[in-house]
Design a protein around this motif. Sequence first.
Motif, mmCIF file in Angstrom:
data_model
loop_
_atom_site.group_PDB
_atom_site.id
_atom_site.type_symbol
_atom_site.label_atom_id
_atom_site.label_comp_id
_atom_site.label_asym_id
_atom_site.label_seq_id
_atom_site.Cartn_x
_atom_site.Cartn_y
_atom_site.Cartn_z
ATOM 1 N N ALA A 108 4.236 22.977 20.083
ATOM 2 C CA ALA A 108 3.322 22.171 21.197
ATOM 3 C C ALA A 108 4.208 21.230 21.771
ATOM 4 C CB ALA A 108 1.891 21.817 21.064
ATOM 5 N N VAL A 109 4.801 20.335 20.503
ATOM 6 C CA VAL A 109 5.637 19.223 20.963
ATOM 7 C C VAL A 109 7.026 19.532 21.342
ATOM 8 C CG1 VAL A 109 6.607 17.153 19.858
ATOM 9 C CG2 VAL A 109 4.221 17.519 19.406
ATOM 10 N N THR A 110 7.361 20.837 20.749
ATOM 11 C CA THR A 110 8.662 21.176 21.189
ATOM 12 C C THR A 110 8.721 21.484 22.796
ATOM 13 O OG1 THR A 110 9.295 21.988 19.030
ATOM 14 C CG2 THR A 110 10.577 22.978 20.946
ATOM 15 N N ALA A 111 7.388 22.380 23.143
ATOM 16 C CA ALA A 111 7.324 22.769 24.449
ATOM 17 C C ALA A 111 7.146 21.321 25.522
ATOM 18 C CB ALA A 111 6.009 23.532 24.593
ATOM 19 N N MET A 112 6.363 20.439 25.032
ATOM 20 C CA MET A 112 6.259 18.997 25.787
ATOM 21 C C MET A 112 7.766 18.487 25.852
ATOM 22 S SD MET A 112 4.375 17.189 27.274
ATOM 23 C CE MET A 112 4.458 15.434 27.966
ATOM 24 N N HIS A 113 8.466 18.376 24.834
ATOM 25 C CA HIS A 113 9.717 17.896 24.856
ATOM 26 C C HIS A 113 10.559 18.270 25.942
ATOM 27 C CE1 HIS A 113 14.012 16.982 23.337
ATOM 28 N NE2 HIS A 113 13.461 15.910 22.863
ATOM 29 N N SER A 114 10.727 19.936 26.302
ATOM 30 C CA SER A 114 11.510 20.526 27.167
ATOM 31 C C SER A 114 10.737 20.140 28.543
ATOM 32 C CB SER A 114 11.171 21.998 27.006
ATOM 33 O OG SER A 114 12.047 22.588 27.867
ATOM 34 N N ALA A 115 9.488 20.115 28.716
ATOM 35 C CA ALA A 115 8.674 19.382 30.003
ATOM 36 C C ALA A 115 9.416 18.179 30.193
ATOM 37 C CB ALA A 115 7.376 19.638 29.766
ATOM 38 N N VAL A 116 9.523 17.143 29.183
ATOM 39 C CA VAL A 116 10.028 15.904 29.627
ATOM 40 C C VAL A 116 11.532 15.881 30.466
ATOM 41 C CG1 VAL A 116 10.319 13.620 28.629
ATOM 42 C CG2 VAL A 116 8.347 14.948 27.908
ATOM 43 N N LEU A 117 12.275 16.835 29.440
ATOM 44 C CA LEU A 117 13.678 16.976 30.076
ATOM 45 C C LEU A 117 13.785 17.257 31.413
ATOM 46 C CD1 LEU A 117 15.533 18.269 26.782
ATOM 47 C CD2 LEU A 117 15.406 16.015 27.553
ATOM 48 N N VAL A 118 12.739 18.305 31.709
ATOM 49 C CA VAL A 118 12.764 18.908 33.148
ATOM 50 C C VAL A 118 12.417 17.745 34.112
ATOM 51 C CG1 VAL A 118 11.604 20.507 34.685
ATOM 52 C CG2 VAL A 118 12.228 21.222 32.364
ATOM 53 N N THR A 119 11.423 17.031 33.788
ATOM 54 C CA THR A 119 10.944 15.666 34.669
ATOM 55 C C THR A 119 12.069 14.827 34.627
ATOM 56 O OG1 THR A 119 8.588 16.104 33.781
ATOM 57 C CG2 THR A 119 8.979 14.313 35.070
ATOM 58 N N MET A 120 12.628 14.783 33.787
ATOM 59 C CA MET A 120 13.938 13.608 34.003
ATOM 60 C C MET A 120 14.882 13.878 34.598
ATOM 61 S SD MET A 120 14.278 12.437 29.883
ATOM 62 C CE MET A 120 15.121 11.088 29.974
ATOM 63 N N ALA A 121 15.187 15.532 34.764
ATOM 64 C CA ALA A 121 16.169 16.015 35.707
ATOM 65 C C ALA A 121 15.828 15.800 37.004
ATOM 66 C CB ALA A 121 16.590 17.571 35.344
ATOM 67 N N PHE A 122 14.518 15.928 37.260
ATOM 68 C CA PHE A 122 13.915 15.714 38.761
ATOM 69 C C PHE A 122 14.034 14.494 38.976
ATOM 70 C CE2 PHE A 122 9.899 15.118 41.400
ATOM 71 C CZ PHE A 122 10.499 15.757 42.406
ATOM 72 N N ASP A 123 13.856 13.588 37.853
ATOM 73 C CA ASP A 123 13.887 12.309 38.555
ATOM 74 C C ASP A 123 15.279 11.588 38.703
ATOM 75 O OD1 ASP A 123 13.122 9.146 37.791
ATOM 76 O OD2 ASP A 123 15.121 9.243 36.479
ATOM 77 N N VAL A 207 10.142 32.679 28.660
ATOM 78 C CA VAL A 207 9.690 32.190 29.968
ATOM 79 C C VAL A 207 9.653 30.887 29.974
ATOM 80 C CG1 VAL A 207 7.656 32.113 31.134
ATOM 81 C CG2 VAL A 207 8.050 34.348 30.104
ATOM 82 N N ASN A 208 9.034 30.263 28.825
ATOM 83 C CA ASN A 208 9.026 28.569 29.211
ATOM 84 C C ASN A 208 10.529 28.070 29.302
ATOM 85 O OD1 ASN A 208 6.324 28.681 29.178
ATOM 86 N ND2 ASN A 208 6.198 27.731 27.316
ATOM 87 N N THR A 209 11.338 28.391 28.197
ATOM 88 C CA THR A 209 12.529 27.877 28.240
ATOM 89 C C THR A 209 13.630 28.166 29.594
ATOM 90 O OG1 THR A 209 12.493 28.072 25.784
ATOM 91 C CG2 THR A 209 14.822 27.659 26.727
ATOM 92 N N GLY A 210 13.133 29.647 29.786
ATOM 93 C CA GLY A 210 14.042 30.096 31.061
ATOM 94 C C GLY A 210 13.639 29.163 32.350
ATOM 95 N N ILE A 211 12.327 28.970 32.303
ATOM 96 C CA ILE A 211 11.870 28.162 33.635
ATOM 97 C C ILE A 211 12.548 26.788 33.676
ATOM 98 C CG2 ILE A 211 9.911 27.145 34.704
ATOM 99 C CD1 ILE A 211 8.282 29.709 33.965
ATOM 100 N N ASP A 212 12.139 26.129 32.360
ATOM 101 C CA ASP A 212 12.788 24.871 32.316
ATOM 102 C C ASP A 212 14.208 24.699 32.487
ATOM 103 O OD1 ASP A 212 10.226 24.197 31.462
ATOM 104 O OD2 ASP A 212 10.461 23.708 29.379
ATOM 105 N N LEU A 213 15.175 25.518 32.030
ATOM 106 C CA LEU A 213 16.561 25.665 32.245
ATOM 107 C C LEU A 213 16.822 26.048 33.683
ATOM 108 C CD1 LEU A 213 17.903 27.291 29.053
ATOM 109 C CD2 LEU A 213 18.336 24.855 29.585
ATOM 110 N N THR A 214 16.114 26.722 34.296
ATOM 111 C CA THR A 214 16.420 27.067 35.728
ATOM 112 C C THR A 214 16.320 25.823 36.600
ATOM 113 O OG1 THR A 214 15.630 29.243 35.481
ATOM 114 C CG2 THR A 214 15.663 28.426 37.625
ATOM 115 N N LEU A 215 15.067 25.034 36.289
ATOM 116 C CA LEU A 215 14.761 24.042 37.086
ATOM 117 C C LEU A 215 15.996 22.833 36.761
ATOM 118 C CD1 LEU A 215 10.626 23.842 36.457
ATOM 119 C CD2 LEU A 215 12.148 24.514 38.661
#
Length: 312
Positions: A108-123, A207-215
């Motif tokens: 769960a923390v690994t998935a959350m870590h990936s989500a934070v990296l996506v948000t940082m890219a958007f920032d 799916v999760n990593t693919g979506i995150d890396l695509t974004l």
Amino acid sequence: MSAFNLTSSGTSLFILNGIPGLEAAHIWISIPFSMFYIISLLGNFMVLFVVSKEQTLHKPMFLLLCMLALTDIGLSTCVMPKALCIFWFQSKHITVDGCLTQMFFLHAVTAMHSAVLVTMAFDRYVAICDPLRYTTILSNTRIAKLGLVGLIRAVICVLPVPLLLRRLPFCSNHVISHTYCEHLAVVKISCGDTTVNRMYGLGITVVNTGIDLTLIGLSYGLIIRAVLKISSKKAHQKALNTCTAHICVMLMSYTLSFFTALTHRFGQGIAAHVHILLANLYLLVPPMLNPIIYGVKTKELRNKLRKYICRI
């Protein structure tokens, strides 16, 4: 052959074997591992402390750094205390509930870590491509909401993993060849049909990593296009510098993550101890280096950190 099922085996134990083939070197391996862990905790807690104390740092970018620091602390803390107990005290037993709990929080923390990296890219995308609207698009409240969405996604996606494991039977082999309860490592010792577990684990990862890396790729594609349109060389360099730290952190995190995931599934020719060492370094090296990278590359944070360090 006797078997137990996790749904009815609250007293059963698993055995975490540490690093197969390197049992004699566990004490020596624990020295760099413990040093990396301590440095990681000190660095990330320092970031959290400085940002919380300095009103001028209460901005979306630094709120994201705090989220990253929290996930980094969570990643290493999920596994290192138990791993060090194995190395130092030969404390290899772990209860079924303890194993499943560790597994849930780790993934769960690994998935959350990936989500934070996506948000940082958007920032970074908003900061470079639409700077005049940055404060209206990304407020602290909106960043907190995006963090909450990432947390909810992580919990929903990862919760079925331990629940699906509970239905599996485990026969005479209770030995997990790992330092922590990684999903596939536990699945491999089951004597039942693990097809659903393997497919779900692979599907969620892809799916999760693919979506995150695509974004992330989309964000940086748009950033590069915007930077190339800048005529001023100085402004061009400044725009790239704002992304350098995040690119370093992202490459380090995803490269190690992909390598450990692929070797676990397809790297039969790779020695077990090599895979286990890399799997542990993935949870230690990025959390240790992230605060150092951001401390060096982010001027505001660097100056505030220097102020507090000089007081010590």
